[in-house]
Design a protein around this motif. Structure first.
Motif, mmCIF file in Angstrom:
data_model
loop_
_atom_site.group_PDB
_atom_site.id
_atom_site.type_symbol
_atom_site.label_atom_id
_atom_site.label_comp_id
_atom_site.label_asym_id
_atom_site.label_seq_id
_atom_site.Cartn_x
_atom_site.Cartn_y
_atom_site.Cartn_z
ATOM 1 N N VAL A 55 37.725 26.686 41.622
ATOM 2 C CA VAL A 55 37.775 27.355 42.312
ATOM 3 C C VAL A 55 37.393 28.889 42.432
ATOM 4 O O VAL A 55 38.323 28.884 40.940
ATOM 5 C CB VAL A 55 38.991 27.481 43.499
ATOM 6 N N VAL A 56 37.371 30.674 42.422
ATOM 7 C CA VAL A 56 37.644 31.293 41.735
ATOM 8 C C VAL A 56 38.557 32.341 42.622
ATOM 9 O O VAL A 56 37.864 32.384 43.634
ATOM 10 C CB VAL A 56 36.072 32.028 41.732
ATOM 11 N N ALA A 57 39.487 32.899 41.916
ATOM 12 C CA ALA A 57 40.408 33.723 42.489
ATOM 13 C C ALA A 57 40.225 34.609 41.664
ATOM 14 O O ALA A 57 39.861 35.560 40.461
ATOM 15 C CB ALA A 57 41.574 32.869 41.895
ATOM 16 N N ASP A 58 40.414 36.024 42.322
ATOM 17 C CA ASP A 58 40.029 37.610 41.876
ATOM 18 C C ASP A 58 41.884 38.161 42.637
ATOM 19 O O ASP A 58 42.353 38.452 43.487
ATOM 20 C CB ASP A 58 39.113 38.895 42.663
ATOM 21 N N GLY A 59 41.990 38.940 40.828
ATOM 22 C CA GLY A 59 43.295 40.103 41.972
ATOM 23 C C GLY A 59 43.026 41.424 42.371
ATOM 24 O O GLY A 59 43.953 41.839 42.483
ATOM 25 N N ILE A 60 41.791 41.334 42.496
ATOM 26 C CA ILE A 60 41.735 42.960 42.670
ATOM 27 C C ILE A 60 41.478 42.562 44.032
ATOM 28 O O ILE A 60 40.980 42.180 45.014
ATOM 29 C CB ILE A 60 40.691 43.634 41.971
ATOM 30 N N HIS A 61 42.438 43.765 44.919
ATOM 31 C CA HIS A 61 42.725 43.343 46.744
ATOM 32 C C HIS A 61 42.242 45.037 47.469
ATOM 33 O O HIS A 61 41.289 44.659 48.339
ATOM 34 C CB HIS A 61 44.044 44.009 46.608
#
Ligand code: NDP
Length: 283
Positions: free
Chosen positions: A222-228
């Motif tokens: 699972v790849v998550a990014d904090g950039i919104h």
């Protein structure tokens, strides 16, 4: 018919404050749930923070968010800290308790874990975390408290990366190690969670992407990014193309809002309504 013209108040202290969309998201939730509350977005300079907190106390505010540059300096003006805020050493949400005490919480990482949990169960998983700034520190601590077993911290500056790995080792049940970021980073097999908590890819530099070997991403990750902004970063697009599930930074922002509203009002806010409010702003 009786009226109540006294609206309970919450808000935010930050500088700059004009670009933070949280007010739109929280007030959309107030309207949706029929709460006659207000969220006041305030620009507060560092030298005025103490006065702002005293003002919030005097006016009976139910709580407030703190953003850059107040997340650490606000602590000296509060009456206590929640568990993870104490470990992280930073506060982004202050809650007025029934006895009037102002308690500092940190929802940066909690919002992230909430969004991640909609895609996968983090407990028992191994994670690679890119970044070691304020957001990464909060995300690392909350992943560890949520049961992630091991965190590999990868960061450009070794000192900050080593500090986050040591914090996880010393203060949480998870183990952690620092790995230098030299060239394109290959995510090791056996990793289940890959998290970008650097600012690489943030608007306006939307063509930038953290230097990760995309061929090392496999569909069991699972790849998550904090950039919104933008929510669908180059990294998330590459991950989706390789069959990975993804979690975006908008989910993290909404997750923080849901947790903050629970602290302040006791309600379980509708995350969909809040996400739509942000989308309506073009995010
Ligand atoms: P910090 O400035 O504290 O940390 C920035 C991090 O990015 C550091 O690890 C830094 O590495 C790394 N970095 C910056 N530029 C580069 C580069 N060119 N190459 C490699 N690494 C780089 O910022 P924050 O931790 O506060 O925020 C990080 C990101 O998280 C931001 O994009 C912010 O928008 C996002 N965020 C999202 C939230 C949400 O709700 N969605 C909430 C909070 C933050 P080094 O240590 O070497 O300088």
């Amino acid at each position: 018919m009786p009226h109540d013209f006294l609206q309970p108040l919450v808000g935010s202290f930050a500088m700059p404050a004009g670009e933070n969309p949280t007010v739109a998201m929280i007030e959309a939730a107030f309207r949706h749930h029929g709460l006659n509350w207000r969220y006041i977005n305030c620009e507060v300079a560092p030298r005025d923070l103490g006065d702002a907190v005293r003002g919030a106390r005097a006016m009976g505010w139910r709580g407030f968010n703190c953003s850059i540059p107040h997340k650490v300096t606000v602590i000296e003006h509060l009456d206590g800290l929640g568990r993870s805020a104490e470990i992280i050493g930073a506060v982004n949400t202050v809650v007025r308790h029934e006895d009037g005490r102002l308690i500092g919480e940190n929802t940066d990482g909690k919002g992230f874990v909430r969004a991640l949990s909609e895609v996968t169960e983090p407990s028992g998983q191994r994670a690679v975390l890119f970044g070691a700034g304020g957001a990464a520190r909060a995300v690392a601590v909350e992943m560890a408290l949520a049961g992630v077993s091991h965190i590999t911290v990868v960061n450009r500056s070794p000192a900050r990366g080593e500090a986050v790995a040591r914090l996880i080792d010393d203060r949480t049940p998870a183990s952690a190690e620092y790995r230098p970021w030299e060239g394109s980073f290959r995510v090791p097999q056996g990793t289940r969670l890959v998290v970008n908590a650097t600012s690489v890819g943030l608007y306006p530099d939307v063509d930038a992407t953290p230097d990760i070997d995309h061929d090392s991403l496999t569909p069991d990750m699972v790849v998550a990014d904090g950039i919104h902004n933008p929510p669908l970063t180059k990294l998330l697009r590459a991950a989706q193309a390789r069959g990975c599930k993804t979690a975006d930074g908008l989910g993290m922002l909404v997750g923080q809002g849901v947790i903050g509203l629970k602290h302040w009002t006791g309600i379980d806010a509708d995350a969909g309504v809040m996400r739509r409010a942000l989308r309506d702003l073009g995010l």
